[in-house]
Design a protein around this motif. Structure first.
Motif, short mmCIF file in Angstrom:
data_model
loop_
_atom_site.label_atom_id
_atom_site.label_comp_id
_atom_site.label_asym_id
_atom_site.label_seq_id
_atom_site.Cartn_x
_atom_site.Cartn_y
_atom_site.Cartn_z
N ASP A 30 0.82 -1.21 0.00
CA ASP A 30 0.00 0.00 0.00
C ASP A 30 0.85 1.26 0.00
OD1 ASP A 30 -2.29 -1.54 0.03
OD2 ASP A 30 -2.66 -1.29 2.19
N VAL A 33 2.22 1.96 -3.45
CA VAL A 33 1.17 2.48 -4.32
C VAL A 33 0.89 3.94 -3.98
CG1 VAL A 33 -1.29 2.28 -4.91
CG2 VAL A 33 0.15 0.23 -4.80
N GLN A 34 0.78 4.25 -2.69
CA GLN A 34 0.53 5.63 -2.27
C GLN A 34 1.66 6.55 -2.71
OE1 GLN A 34 -0.20 5.73 1.97
NE2 GLN A 34 -1.69 4.07 1.83
N GLN A 36 3.24 6.59 -5.35
CA GLN A 36 3.14 6.91 -6.77
C GLN A 36 2.16 8.05 -7.05
OE1 GLN A 36 5.42 5.22 -8.60
NE2 GLN A 36 5.88 4.24 -6.66
N SER A 37 1.35 8.41 -6.06
CA SER A 37 0.31 9.41 -6.32
C SER A 37 0.23 10.50 -5.24
CB SER A 37 -1.04 8.72 -6.45
OG SER A 37 -1.34 8.04 -5.25
N ILE A 38 1.38 10.94 -4.78
CA ILE A 38 1.41 11.99 -3.76
C ILE A 38 1.07 13.33 -4.39
CG2 ILE A 38 2.93 13.27 -2.18
CD1 ILE A 38 4.35 10.61 -1.70
N GLU A 39 0.09 14.02 -3.79
CA GLU A 39 -0.35 15.30 -4.32
C GLU A 39 -0.19 16.46 -3.35
OE1 GLU A 39 -4.23 14.94 -6.01
OE2 GLU A 39 -3.65 13.23 -7.24
N SER A 40 0.26 16.18 -2.14
CA SER A 40 0.46 17.26 -1.17
C SER A 40 1.63 16.91 -0.26
CB SER A 40 -0.79 17.49 -0.33
OG SER A 40 -0.98 16.42 0.57
N GLN A 43 0.46 14.63 2.58
CA GLN A 43 0.31 13.26 2.13
C GLN A 43 1.68 12.60 2.01
OE1 GLN A 43 -1.36 12.81 -1.81
NE2 GLN A 43 -1.93 10.68 -1.46
N GLN A 173 12.26 8.60 -3.58
CA GLN A 173 11.33 9.15 -4.58
C GLN A 173 10.27 10.03 -3.91
OE1 GLN A 173 9.70 5.93 -6.88
NE2 GLN A 173 11.69 5.27 -7.61
N ARG A 177 9.57 13.96 -4.50
CA ARG A 177 8.22 14.46 -4.84
C ARG A 177 7.80 15.55 -3.89
NH1 ARG A 177 4.69 16.41 -7.91
NH2 ARG A 177 2.54 15.89 -7.47
#
Length: 181
Positions: A30, A33-34, A36-40, A43, A173, A177
């Motif tokens: 999990d 997977v998380q 790969q999509s960090i937006e803040s 997060q 990574q 990000r």
């Protein structure tokens, strides 16, 4: 009338070592997977904290994971099949000798097909749990059980051989990000 559910007092049963290993494996999956999509930034920090916890925890559960990922013996496969079978309500038709013979043939074929995949102990536990939760009575088809074991084995090997060794690089990574945000 007494309950047929065995309890350990008023509390839930303590998870077995295999259950704890399974939870840790899915947690690592999990987190990747998380990542790969960090937006803040928040997060990202939450994912970093989870990864740091997983990395610290990994050394403690590595030995248990290695044991859980050991190849299952034929006896363990038979036990898993019997446990799965006994998870379903009794079938009234098994009183018939012909049907009981069909069950024996089914169980032997299922054992042989599952054994051909060379599953691990953890794979058997996870796959059987999935089947119990998704397949309706009477019994799963051999193809359903075979596919569940095959898919679970691939997932767990991927976690052990890909995600776990690369968790530190996934962490880098995430740091990168967060710096971009």
């Amino acid at each position: 009338m007494g309950s047929e559910i065995v309890t350990q007092g008023d509390h839930l049963p303590v998870p077995t070592t295999l259950e704890r290993v399974e939870r840790r494996c899915w947690r690592i999956s999990d987190l990747v997977v998380q990542a790969q999509s960090i937006e803040s930034v928040e997060q990202g920090k939450a994912v970093l904290a989870g990864m740091d916890e997983a990395l610290a925890d990994y050394e403690q559960f590595r030995v248990a994971l290695d044991r859980a990922m050991a190849p299952a013996t034929v006896g363990q496969i038979v036990d898993a099949i019997e446990n799965l079978r006994n998870s379903y309500p009794p079938r009234p038709d098994l009183k018939d000798v012909a049907t009981a013979t069909n069950w024996a043939t089914y169980a032997q074929n299922l054992r042989d097909d599952v054994a051909s995949l060379e599953p691990t102990v953890l794979t058997l536990q996870v796959a059987c749990a999935r089947l119990r939760r998704t397949v309706k009575w009477p019994d799963p088809a051999i193809s359903e059980a075979y596919d569940a074991v095959k898919m679970t084995q691939a997932e767990l090997i991927s976690i052990r051989d890909f995600y776990v060794p690369r968790l530190a690089s996934f962490r880098k990574q995430v740091l990168a990000r967060i710096a971009e945000l």
